[in-house]
Every structure is written in C-alpha cells, then in structure tokens.
Design an enzyme around this catalytic site. Structure first.
Site, PDB file in Angstrom:
ATOM      1  N   ARG A  27      30.272  25.556  46.576  1.00  0.00           N
ATOM      2  CA  ARG A  27      29.191  25.796  47.541  1.00  0.00           C
ATOM      3  C   ARG A  27      28.723  24.494  48.188  1.00  0.00           C
ATOM      4  O   ARG A  27      28.379  24.465  49.373  1.00  0.00           O
ATOM      5  CB  ARG A  27      28.022  26.503  46.834  1.00  0.00           C
ATOM      6  CG  ARG A  27      28.341  27.991  46.558  1.00  0.00           C
ATOM      7  CD  ARG A  27      27.472  28.529  45.445  1.00  0.00           C
ATOM      8  NE  ARG A  27      27.594  29.971  45.255  1.00  0.00           N
ATOM      9  CZ  ARG A  27      28.585  30.566  44.570  1.00  0.00           C
ATOM     10  NH1 ARG A  27      29.564  29.862  44.049  1.00  0.00           N
ATOM     11  NH2 ARG A  27      28.598  31.885  44.434  1.00  0.00           N
ATOM     12  N   GLY A  95      39.413  32.892  43.544  1.00  0.00           N
ATOM     13  CA  GLY A  95      38.760  34.062  44.147  1.00  0.00           C
ATOM     14  C   GLY A  95      37.475  33.649  44.839  1.00  0.00           C
ATOM     15  O   GLY A  95      37.121  34.192  45.900  1.00  0.00           O
ATOM     16  N   ARG A 123      44.318  40.147  43.591  1.00  0.00           N
ATOM     17  CA  ARG A 123      42.891  40.440  43.387  1.00  0.00           C
ATOM     18  C   ARG A 123      42.284  41.223  44.561  1.00  0.00           C
ATOM     19  O   ARG A 123      42.656  41.024  45.711  1.00  0.00           O
ATOM     20  CB  ARG A 123      42.137  39.141  43.113  1.00  0.00           C
ATOM     21  CG  ARG A 123      42.651  38.528  41.808  1.00  0.00           C
ATOM     22  CD  ARG A 123      41.952  37.278  41.431  1.00  0.00           C
ATOM     23  NE  ARG A 123      40.542  37.506  41.119  1.00  0.00           N
ATOM     24  CZ  ARG A 123      39.697  36.531  40.808  1.00  0.00           C
ATOM     25  NH1 ARG A 123      40.117  35.289  40.789  1.00  0.00           N
ATOM     26  NH2 ARG A 123      38.448  36.813  40.531  1.00  0.00           N
ATOM     27  N   SER A 167      28.305  41.270  42.265  1.00  0.00           N
ATOM     28  CA  SER A 167      29.237  40.164  42.524  1.00  0.00           C
ATOM     29  C   SER A 167      28.568  39.069  43.340  1.00  0.00           C
ATOM     30  O   SER A 167      28.149  39.292  44.485  1.00  0.00           O
ATOM     31  CB  SER A 167      30.468  40.671  43.282  1.00  0.00           C
ATOM     32  OG  SER A 167      31.175  39.577  43.832  1.00  0.00           O
ATOM     33  N   ASP A 318      32.065  35.114  33.179  1.00  0.00           N
ATOM     34  CA  ASP A 318      33.269  34.289  33.003  1.00  0.00           C
ATOM     35  C   ASP A 318      33.512  33.887  31.547  1.00  0.00           C
ATOM     36  O   ASP A 318      34.528  33.271  31.237  1.00  0.00           O
ATOM     37  CB  ASP A 318      33.164  33.020  33.862  1.00  0.00           C
ATOM     38  CG  ASP A 318      33.275  33.352  35.340  1.00  0.00           C
ATOM     39  OD1 ASP A 318      33.793  34.437  35.669  1.00  0.00           O
ATOM     40  OD2 ASP A 318      32.825  32.542  36.162  1.00  0.00           O
ATOM     41  N   LYS A 345      39.583  39.724  37.273  1.00  0.00           N
ATOM     42  CA  LYS A 345      39.430  38.262  37.296  1.00  0.00           C
ATOM     43  C   LYS A 345      40.803  37.609  37.474  1.00  0.00           C
ATOM     44  O   LYS A 345      41.729  38.239  37.949  1.00  0.00           O
ATOM     45  CB  LYS A 345      38.706  37.802  36.031  1.00  0.00           C
ATOM     46  CG  LYS A 345      37.273  38.338  35.940  1.00  0.00           C
ATOM     47  CD  LYS A 345      36.430  37.806  37.082  1.00  0.00           C
ATOM     48  CE  LYS A 345      35.030  38.388  37.081  1.00  0.00           C
ATOM     49  NZ  LYS A 345      34.268  37.981  38.276  1.00  0.00           N
ATOM     50  N   ARG A 349      41.388  40.571  32.197  1.00  0.00           N
ATOM     51  CA  ARG A 349      40.977  39.855  30.980  1.00  0.00           C
ATOM     52  C   ARG A 349      40.803  40.775  29.778  1.00  0.00           C
ATOM     53  O   ARG A 349      40.855  40.302  28.642  1.00  0.00           O
ATOM     54  CB  ARG A 349      39.709  39.034  31.241  1.00  0.00           C
ATOM     55  CG  ARG A 349      40.023  37.796  32.062  1.00  0.00           C
ATOM     56  CD  ARG A 349      38.832  36.893  32.297  1.00  0.00           C
ATOM     57  NE  ARG A 349      39.282  35.651  32.922  1.00  0.00           N
ATOM     58  CZ  ARG A 349      38.512  34.817  33.594  1.00  0.00           C
ATOM     59  NH1 ARG A 349      37.218  35.088  33.754  1.00  0.00           N
ATOM     60  NH2 ARG A 349      39.021  33.719  34.107  1.00  0.00           N
ATOM     61  N   ARG A 390      40.762  30.529  31.570  1.00  0.00           N
ATOM     62  CA  ARG A 390      39.735  30.764  30.545  1.00  0.00           C
ATOM     63  C   ARG A 390      40.317  31.459  29.315  1.00  0.00           C
ATOM     64  O   ARG A 390      39.845  31.253  28.189  1.00  0.00           O
ATOM     65  CB  ARG A 390      38.563  31.546  31.126  1.00  0.00           C
ATOM     66  CG  ARG A 390      37.887  30.798  32.283  1.00  0.00           C
ATOM     67  CD  ARG A 390      36.458  31.222  32.506  1.00  0.00           C
ATOM     68  NE  ARG A 390      35.976  30.783  33.806  1.00  0.00           N
ATOM     69  CZ  ARG A 390      35.525  29.552  34.076  1.00  0.00           C
ATOM     70  NH1 ARG A 390      35.498  28.630  33.139  1.00  0.00           N
ATOM     71  NH2 ARG A 390      35.106  29.255  35.292  1.00  0.00           N
TER      72      ARG A 390
HETATM   73  C1  S3P Z   1      31.598  33.295  41.034  1.00  0.00           C
HETATM   74  C2  S3P Z   1      31.222  34.587  40.808  1.00  0.00           C
HETATM   75  C3  S3P Z   1      31.820  35.430  39.765  1.00  0.00           C
HETATM   76  C4  S3P Z   1      32.592  34.611  38.760  1.00  0.00           C
HETATM   77  C5  S3P Z   1      33.457  33.584  39.423  1.00  0.00           C
HETATM   78  C6  S3P Z   1      32.616  32.618  40.213  1.00  0.00           C
HETATM   79  C7  S3P Z   1      30.946  32.536  42.113  1.00  0.00           C
HETATM   80  O1  S3P Z   1      32.710  36.347  40.376  1.00  0.00           O
HETATM   81  O2  S3P Z   1      33.376  35.455  37.947  1.00  0.00           O
HETATM   82  O3  S3P Z   1      34.202  32.859  38.466  1.00  0.00           O
HETATM   83  O4  S3P Z   1      31.088  31.297  42.154  1.00  0.00           O
HETATM   84  O5  S3P Z   1      30.279  33.170  42.929  1.00  0.00           O
HETATM   85  P1  S3P Z   1      32.219  37.790  40.933  1.00  0.00           P
HETATM   86  O6  S3P Z   1      31.333  37.544  42.073  1.00  0.00           O
HETATM   87  O7  S3P Z   1      33.484  38.477  41.337  1.00  0.00           O
HETATM   88  O8  S3P Z   1      31.557  38.454  39.766  1.00  0.00           O
END
Ligand code: S3P
Length: 438
Positions: A27, A95, A123, A167, A318, A345, A349, A390
């Site tokens: 970010r 992702g 994904r 999410s 996570d 994920k 997982r 992980r």
């Molecule tokens: C994340 C959000 C989560 C997390 C990922 C990082 C993020 O995913 O599992 O490792 O940085 O916004 P989801 O938004 O799919 O839950």
C-alpha cells in the site's frame, strides 16, 4: 526444487527482528505512487510480492529508488500521472498486488493486462472484477481467473457495495477505484478486515468516512506524500510465536516493532486460547502514527486443542497454516470452521495443510470450511507445501519438535513474504537446512 529439511531440535529463545509488513509495504508503494510529492518508506518488505508491485509502478513511469533494501523512495506522479506500461504487468505470486492494481487501474486513461505465476493464475478475480464493472470498469477474466485485461475508463462512478466475502483486497480495490470515480464509493464489510488502506489514505490526507461496517471515499481527492515507517509483519512473527511456545523451559523469545493493528491480531487470541504464554506490550513512536506496534514476548507453553471462534477467521486469515500445525502439536482436538476462504489463498490451504498433516501421521477430518485436527504431535516424513510460502514456514516450525526428520518440498516461495526466514529460524536454534537441488 527448493526444500527445507528439518531435523528435530527444539527452538531456543532469543530476539528476532521480523521483516516489514507485506500488506502495508504494497500500500505504501501504491499510494506513494499516486500521491503528490515524495514518499520515503522505511522498513519496507524486500520480498518478491512487494517487488512485483514496485516493478509494475516503475513500468507505469513512477521513479522509485531503493537506497537500502528496506528503504524505498517513491516520487509520486499524482492521481492522474500514471502512464501506459509497454507490456503486461506481472504480479508474480501476489493476490494483493493483482486485486489492488485492478482497482487502481480500472479508472485510468489507458489499458493494462495483469498476469502472474501459476498459483496466481488459479485465484478468483470475479470478486474484484464484478463490483468494478458495476462502477463502469471493463475487466475481462478467463473464467474468473487472471490474466485480467483492464480497459481503462476515466469516467467510473461510485457505488454502494455490500461485499459478499470479507476481503481487505476487494475493499481496497474499490476504495482505490473510488478515488477515480464520480460521487462516493462505499463498501460494506460482512466482518471486519485489515484496514491498512483506510489508515494510510487518511495519513495521506484523504477523507475516508468510516462508520460501523461501512467505509466510503469521495472522488478526486489528491494524496499528499508522507513518510511511512512499515511495522514488522505480525504474519511473519506468528511463526516464531509458535516456535517460542515449543522452546524448552527457560527459553524466552522476543520480537519488537511488530504491527499490532487490531484487524490482524486474531492469531494472538487463537494461540492464547490454546494456552500460549504471549505477552503483548504496545510501543509508542516506532512507526507511522497510523499503525499500532508492539513487543511480543513468548515463553514455553503447553498447547491444548480448541474450537477456533469463526469470528476470528478474518482477523487471522493468513495465519491458519500455523494454526493447523499448532493444533497438531496440541493436546486434544481442534476444530476450525467458517474458514472456507482458506481454499482461495496461495494454495487451497485446507487441502494442502491436511495432506501435509496426514503425511506426518496426524489424524484429520476435512470439512468444506475447515477441519477437525487431532493433537498429539508430528511424525517424521515428507510434505509438499504446494508452493505456498506460509504452508512451508508453518511446517518448518512444527518439524522442529517432530518425532523425526521432516522434508518440506517446494519452498522457494518463502521469498515472497519472508526471504530471511530460514536464517532467522536457524538463529533461534531450529535445525533447518535449505536444500536447493532436491
Ligand atoms: C491482504 C488481504 C487478505 C490476506 C492477504 C493480504 C491485503 O486477503 O489474506 O494475504 O493485503 O489486503 P483477502 O482480502 O482475500 O482476505
């Protein structure tokens, strides 16, 4: 194929400095890039995922320097300053990168293609493509999966979107698109998720309206660059919290400067419910005011099986590979439910963890949304991480107290989030060898 070979020897205590938070590092790059002015990021996670984000921004004309591996200087180009990249943008294994970029790029005046590695190409992306389409974006997927072809539309419009799945990536994608969309964009969360985007947007001077389960941004707000001190990643520290529990009497393991954002601390609660002796001290002035940080001290503990409260799932999303391993090492059964998201994920997982636990002699029962895991310890054997960082790290920690040697295959992706993991594990006495030609 890279493998970890762990010969049992209980972890000792010690002090560790875990790397920067992955979510916050992504970010900081993205918001720094579209801000006005220069953003200096310290404590940046120099892992492959965040470097993919960095390279994608450079490909869109953003000047980024790394005077040190963990210090990054981003020359912001302003909200409308990104340029069309020459080719497809490769998000690697990430992702987060793909979904956040989908939001950022939907409202640009140029088209982009987002692709990634084998795991990322499996994904689901409809979860961002569909709400972005409601905002007027044009995003093509391949049966809901990447690559994404984004036809930029500079006249998006705001929506009021109830997210079907909790999410942070979807929420963040919509907030980023909302900066470019006419009117206001609001997202309703079915459960609280990590709020790093909201906090950092606020830090960059954007008005973010938050009330109960709803977060909104209005269009056209410019971002003002600011210094970002990225805290240590609690998701990386979590592995060593379990290691600290497994240490022999007298061992004390400490990690300072770890991010303690309350939308991330579910793992502390889960481990403490299992009997982990973890002390949490808030630290002041270590990081950007926007993110709380603290020192974690963990002492040897006897773990007991629990029913993991489903409401903690999004707050520890996570950390579940580690919870599966902790459950196998505990006394008694552990029930994990309400965790269907784990199937989407870096690997499925639930399935990959249960395959690994079975291979080490643990009795498990698979559920669509979780698992029932019998405690009692891990046997020797070989597990496959499914290329999931992980999963690999969770098994490496558990293997330190297995009844014999454990090989964990396909561990190269540990470099996506914790490149230094093997060395840090060795530093606290874990007998881990990295085998690169296995
Ligand atoms: C994340 C959000 C989560 C997390 C990922 C990082 C993020 O995913 O599992 O490792 O940085 O916004 P989801 O938004 O799919 O839950």
């Amino acid at each position: 194929m890279t493998a970890f070979v762990v010969t049992p020897r209980a972890p000792a205590g010690g002090r560790l400095q875990v790397p920067g938070d992955k979510s916050i590092s992504h970010r900081a790059l993205l918001l720094g890039a579209i801000a006005d002015g220069t953003t200096t990021i310290s404590g940046f996670l120099a892992g492959e995922d965040c470097l993919a984000t960095l390279a994608a921004l450079q490909a869109m004309g953003v000047q980024i320097q790394r005077p040190e591996p963990t210090t990054v200087v981003v020359e912001g180009v302003g909200l409308r300053g990104l340029q069309a990249p020459a080719g497809a943008l490769d998000m690697g294994n990430s992702g987060t990168a793909m979904r956040l970029f989908a939001g950022l790029l939907a409202g640009q005046a140029f088209d982009t293609e987002l692709t990634g590695d084998e795991s990322l190409l499996r994904r689901p992306m409809g979860r961002v493509a569909k709400p972005l389409a409601q905002m007027g974006a044009s995003i093509t997927t391949v049966n809901d999966r990447p690559p994404l072809i984004i036809r930029g539309n500079p006249s998006l419009h705001g929506i009021d979107y109830p997210m079907p799945v909790a999410s942070a990536q979807v929420k963040s994608a919509l907030l980023l698109a909302g900066l470019y969309a006419g009117g206001e964009t609001c997202v309703h969360e079915p459960a609280p998720t990590r709020d790093h985007t909201e906090r950092m947007l606020t830090q960059f001077g954007v008005a973010v309206n938050r009330a109960e389960d709803r977060v909104c941004v209005a269009s056209g707000q410019s971002l003002q660059a600011d210094a970002i001190a990225v805290p240590g990643d609690l998701s990386s520290a979590a592995f060593f919290l379990l290691a600290g529990c497994l240490a022999p009497a007298g061992g004390v393991l400490q990690m300072a400067g770890v991010g303690l954002n309350p939308t991330r601390t579910g793992i502390l609660q889960i481990l403490q419910m299992m009997g982990a002796d973890i002390q949490v001290e808030q630290q002041a002035g270590q990081t950007s005011h926007a993110e709380p940080v603290g020192r974690l001290t963990v002492r040897p503990s006897t773990l007991a099986g629990i029913e993991v409260p489903p409401e903690l799932v999004p707050l520890a999303i996570d950390e579940f590979p580690l919870v599966f391993v902790a459950a196998a090492l505990a006394q008694g059964e552990t029930l994990i439910s309400g965790a269907e998201e784990l199937r989407h994920k870096e690997s499925d997982r639930i399935s990959v963890m249960l395959d690994g636990l079975r291979a080490l002699g643990v009795a498990v029962e698979e559920r669509p949304d979780g698992a029932l895991i019998a405690g009692g310890g891990l046997g020797p054997g070989q597990v496959n991480s499914g290329g999931d960082h992980r999963v690999a790290m969770a098994f490496a920690i558990g293997a330190s107290v297995a009844r014999g040697p454990v090989s964990i295959l396909d561990t190269a992706n540990v470099a996506t989030s914790f490149p230094d993991f093997a060395r840090q594990a060795q530093d606290i006495g874990i007998n881990l060898r990295v085998n690169t030609d296995d």
